[in-house]
Each structure stands twice: as structure tokens, then as C-alpha cells.
Motif scaffolding. Structure first.
Motif, PDB file in Angstrom:
ATOM      1  N   TYR A  46      72.604  70.082 122.992  1.00 27.79           N
ATOM      2  CA  TYR A  46      73.944  70.140 122.394  1.00 27.79           C
ATOM      3  C   TYR A  46      74.054  69.279 121.135  1.00 27.79           C
ATOM      4  O   TYR A  46      75.103  69.242 120.503  1.00 27.79           O
ATOM      5  CB  TYR A  46      75.000  69.700 123.409  1.00 27.79           C
ATOM      6  N   VAL A  55      81.613  68.727 126.383  1.00 24.27           N
ATOM      7  CA  VAL A  55      81.326  70.079 125.913  1.00 24.27           C
ATOM      8  C   VAL A  55      82.233  71.031 126.683  1.00 24.27           C
ATOM      9  O   VAL A  55      82.243  71.028 127.911  1.00 24.27           O
ATOM     10  CB  VAL A  55      79.840  70.451 126.148  1.00 24.27           C
ATOM     11  N   LYS A  59      81.021  74.271 123.293  1.00 26.06           N
ATOM     12  CA  LYS A  59      81.312  73.585 122.027  1.00 26.06           C
ATOM     13  C   LYS A  59      81.475  72.082 122.276  1.00 26.06           C
ATOM     14  O   LYS A  59      82.251  71.662 123.136  1.00 26.06           O
ATOM     15  CB  LYS A  59      82.600  74.155 121.430  1.00 26.06           C
ATOM     16  N   LEU A  61      83.047  68.758 121.815  1.00 21.31           N
ATOM     17  CA  LEU A  61      84.349  68.301 121.333  1.00 21.31           C
ATOM     18  C   LEU A  61      84.374  66.808 121.031  1.00 21.31           C
ATOM     19  O   LEU A  61      85.147  66.361 120.196  1.00 21.31           O
ATOM     20  CB  LEU A  61      85.447  68.655 122.331  1.00 21.31           C
TER      21      LEU A  61
END
Length: 81
Positions: A46, A55, A59, A61
């Protein structure tokens, strides 16, 4: 359903972030799968270099801090829409 991953080794901040996510999910009646990821190799997948990492739906964050609760609520509600 939200896919929430808490990336961390189990440090106090990682635990706080996990609890904060659980609280927001319960209070906002969101459907979510909260997973704790402790494998450092997965952190790299990630691009997370600092823990705790958050996550949501694939995505990243946040990383290296615990977002304030209101920010967390906004992120999770937006991601659920």
C-alpha cells in the motif's frame, strides 16, 4: 460494504485507530469488514511507511497518525456511498 484495513504492528496507536474505526462503524450503522494487518510486507503493498495506516476500499487515507473522530466519520460515510 466497506473494506477497512488497519496497518500496524499492534502498537498503542494502531489499537486506538482500530477502536475508533469500530466506534464510527457502529455509531453510523455502516456495514464494514475491519481487518488488522500486521505483516510489514503488506504495508509496502500500500506504500505505507509509517503506522498506523488506514486503508478503506483499497485507498490509503492516512498513515503515521490517528485521524480525529469527525474526520474518520466523514471518510467512512463518504466511502460507504
Amino acid at each position: 460494504m466497506l473494506d477497512i484495513k488497519i496497518l500496524g504492528s499492534g502498537c498503542p496507536n494502531c489499537i486506538k485507530l482500530e477502536k475508533a474505526c469500530q466506534e464510527v462503524v457502529e455509531e453510523q450503522n455502516l456495514e464494514a469488514d475491519i481487518e488488522k494487518v500486521t505483516d510489514m510486507n503488506k504495508f509496502m503493498d500500500y506504500g505505507v511507511m509509517m503506522t498506523p495506516g488506514l486503508v478503506v476500499n483499497g485507498k490509503v487515507l492516512s498513515q503515521g497518525k490517528i485521524p480525529v473522530k469527525s474526520t474518520l466519520e466523514n471518510w467512512l460515510k463518504s466511502a460507504a456511498e
